[in-house]
Design an enzyme around this catalytic site. Structure first.
Site, PDB file in Angstrom:
ATOM      1  N   SER A   8       6.263   2.095  -8.307  1.00 49.34           N
ATOM      2  CA  SER A   8       6.838   3.183  -7.511  1.00 49.34           C
ATOM      3  C   SER A   8       8.354   3.020  -7.405  1.00 49.34           C
ATOM      4  O   SER A   8       8.851   2.091  -6.758  1.00 49.34           O
ATOM      5  CB  SER A   8       6.234   3.194  -6.109  1.00 49.34           C
ATOM      6  N   ASP A  35       7.261   9.346  -6.598  1.00 53.82           N
ATOM      7  CA  ASP A  35       6.779   9.903  -5.331  1.00 53.82           C
ATOM      8  C   ASP A  35       7.622  11.088  -4.880  1.00 53.82           C
ATOM      9  O   ASP A  35       8.782  10.922  -4.502  1.00 53.82           O
ATOM     10  CB  ASP A  35       6.845   8.828  -4.237  1.00 53.82           C
ATOM     11  N   MET A  37       8.153  13.947  -2.122  1.00 51.69           N
ATOM     12  CA  MET A  37       7.790  14.316  -0.742  1.00 51.69           C
ATOM     13  C   MET A  37       8.666  15.470  -0.280  1.00 51.69           C
ATOM     14  O   MET A  37       9.877  15.460  -0.538  1.00 51.69           O
ATOM     15  CB  MET A  37       8.011  13.115   0.185  1.00 51.69           C
ATOM     16  N   HIS A  66       3.371  11.640  -8.219  1.00 53.73           N
ATOM     17  CA  HIS A  66       2.526  11.749  -7.026  1.00 53.73           C
ATOM     18  C   HIS A  66       3.153  12.797  -6.106  1.00 53.73           C
ATOM     19  O   HIS A  66       4.167  12.538  -5.458  1.00 53.73           O
ATOM     20  CB  HIS A  66       2.454  10.366  -6.351  1.00 53.73           C
ATOM     21  N   ASP A 175      -2.696   3.142  -3.827  1.00 51.84           N
ATOM     22  CA  ASP A 175      -1.260   3.288  -3.612  1.00 51.84           C
ATOM     23  C   ASP A 175      -0.935   2.979  -2.153  1.00 51.84           C
ATOM     24  O   ASP A 175      -1.398   3.684  -1.253  1.00 51.84           O
ATOM     25  CB  ASP A 175      -0.874   4.733  -3.973  1.00 51.84           C
TER      26      ASP A 175
END
Ligand code: DX5
Ligand code: ZN
Length: 217
Positions: A8, A35, A37, A66, A175
């Site tokens: 990550s 990642d 968001m 993700h 994760d």
């Protein structure tokens, strides 16, 4: 079953991202976990498409995106255009799960359904024959560096058992809070794709740290 490590980059030094990616390659990390968001689905905002584009240009690594965003359907084409190889999105999001899986596959990418720690694992069972991977969150999504939630092990076990029972070839990704101590437990429960951020990037020897996640020492 082969085990994979996905790093990550939330824990990487952003001003040194190019060098950090070279380090992942040299350390034989299997995938780069990206990642995303949106500040609504989770209480944090990270990076998005322009950064992914530059990461894509810098490496041939498998890009494991993700999405922790409210409406993943709206962005599947963009993440495909900008170089994702695998897209994970949350079953708790507002998009239609089956439709998002289909769109990811239409774009030629691998699709994964992710679930938060509080979401019952049975909710993903009906999608198992359609997906390439299930992502069981082992911390509450939003931030790197949190402690592994032990209760999530039962969910990993349940989804792996169901996959075996159905005779399917689906990866199980975990994760959050994955390090040398928690890796053995998640692998024993049936996970085979281990995401790790803070543990890998803090390690003095990243290659050895990745090996400690893949296999028993
Ligand atoms: C959390 C992210 C994770 C996180 C993992 O919402 O989805 O990918 O970066 O970081 P560590 O390994 O530090 O828990
Ligand atoms: Zn993640």
């Amino acid at each position: 079953m082969k085990n994979y490590v996905s790093a990550s980059v939330l824990s990487a030094d952003m001003l040194e991202l190019k060098n950090e990616i070279k380090k992942l390659e040299k350390s034989r990390i299997d995938m780069l976990h990206f990642d995303v968001m949106d500040g609504i689905f989770v209480d944090n905002i990270t990076f998005g498409l322009p950064v992914l584009k530059q990461v894509r240009a810098a490496t041939d690594m498998t890009l494991d995106v993700h999405l922790m965003i409210t409406d993943p359907m709206k962005y599947i084409d963009s993440f495909a255009d900008f170089g994702a190889d695998i897209i994970s999105f949350h079953i708790e999001s507002e998009s239609d799960t089956a439709a998002v899986i289909d769109r990811i596959h239409e774009r030629g990418l691998k699709a994964a359904v992710a679930l938060r720690p509080a979401t019952p694992v049975e909710s993903v069972f009906k999608y198992l024959s359609d997906v390439d991977m299930i992502l069981v969150m082992t911390v509450e999504p939003g931030f790197g560096g949190q402690s592994f939630i032990p209760e999530t092990l039962d969910k990993v076990r349940a989804v792996r058992n169901k996959i075996t029972e159905l005779g399917l070839d689906v990866n199980v990704q975990v994760d959050g809070g994955i390090n040398a101590d928690t890796a053995a437990a998640v692998r024993a429960a049936g996970a085979n794709v281990l995401v790790s951020g803070s543990y890998l990037f803090a390690a003095a020897d990243m290659a050895a740290a990745a090996d400690s996640l893949r296999e028993d020492r």
